[in-house]
Enzyme design. Structure first.
Site, PDB file in Angstrom:
ATOM      1  N   CYS A  49       7.313 -16.607  -0.554  1.00  0.00           N
ATOM      2  CA  CYS A  49       7.148 -15.156  -0.644  1.00  0.00           C
ATOM      3  C   CYS A  49       8.486 -14.439  -0.786  1.00  0.00           C
ATOM      4  CB  CYS A  49       6.366 -14.619   0.553  1.00  0.00           C
ATOM      5  SG  CYS A  49       7.091 -15.001   2.154  1.00  0.00           S
ATOM      6  N   HIS A  58       6.479 -13.481   6.711  1.00  0.00           N
ATOM      7  CA  HIS A  58       5.967 -13.145   5.384  1.00  0.00           C
ATOM      8  C   HIS A  58       6.858 -12.050   4.826  1.00  0.00           C
ATOM      9  CE1 HIS A  58       3.165 -13.242   2.139  1.00  0.00           C
ATOM     10  NE2 HIS A  58       2.729 -12.008   2.325  1.00  0.00           N
ATOM     11  N   ASP A  74       2.160  -7.341  -2.328  1.00  0.00           N
ATOM     12  CA  ASP A  74       2.028  -8.625  -1.647  1.00  0.00           C
ATOM     13  C   ASP A  74       1.297  -9.536  -2.622  1.00  0.00           C
ATOM     14  OD1 ASP A  74       1.413 -10.849  -0.134  1.00  0.00           O
ATOM     15  OD2 ASP A  74       0.582  -9.725   1.558  1.00  0.00           O
TER      16      ASP A  74
END
Length: 113
Positions: free
Chosen positions: A15, A63, A78
């Site tokens: 991520c 994250h 996201d």
């Protein structure tokens, strides 16, 4: 101002790299990388693609998402969510995080700015 998903390379489970590339692609915009974690490194996020059932969370040690400041509101990019991308910040927060869980799964966020 662009609200479309940046055309960058997506790599599952990376991520921070995905957000870094998206930030580069949107360099002319008001964007920040936001890191989400907690002291226990067990942050719970709902509506993640990795979960087989959106009613159950995914637990990440951390994250990373992109925060975009639009003219009237903030948006979250996201690339691992089932929610629309980009998603208005308020909707993302309400549908990704819950308060009715043990405190050890609550999250903290820090921006790259």
């Amino acid at each position: 101002m662009s609200l479309s998903i940046p055309t960058t390379i997506y790599t599952p489970y990376y991520c921070e790299e995905n957000v870094y590339l998206a930030c580069e692609a949107m360099a002319s915009e008001d964007v920040s990388a936001v890191f989400i974690s907690n002291h226990e490194k067990t942050v719970a996020l709902w509506n993640q693609k990795l979960s087989q059932d959106p009613q159950f969370p995914v637990f990440w040690d951390y994250h990373c998402v992109l925060l975009f400041r639009g003219p009237e509101q903030f948006y979250i990019y996201d690339l691992d969510t089932r929610l629309p991308c980009p998603c208005p910040l308020k909707d993302y927060l309400n549908q990704t995080f819950r308060q009715d869980i043990p405190e050890s799964f609550h999250r903290f966020a820090r921006s790259s700015r």
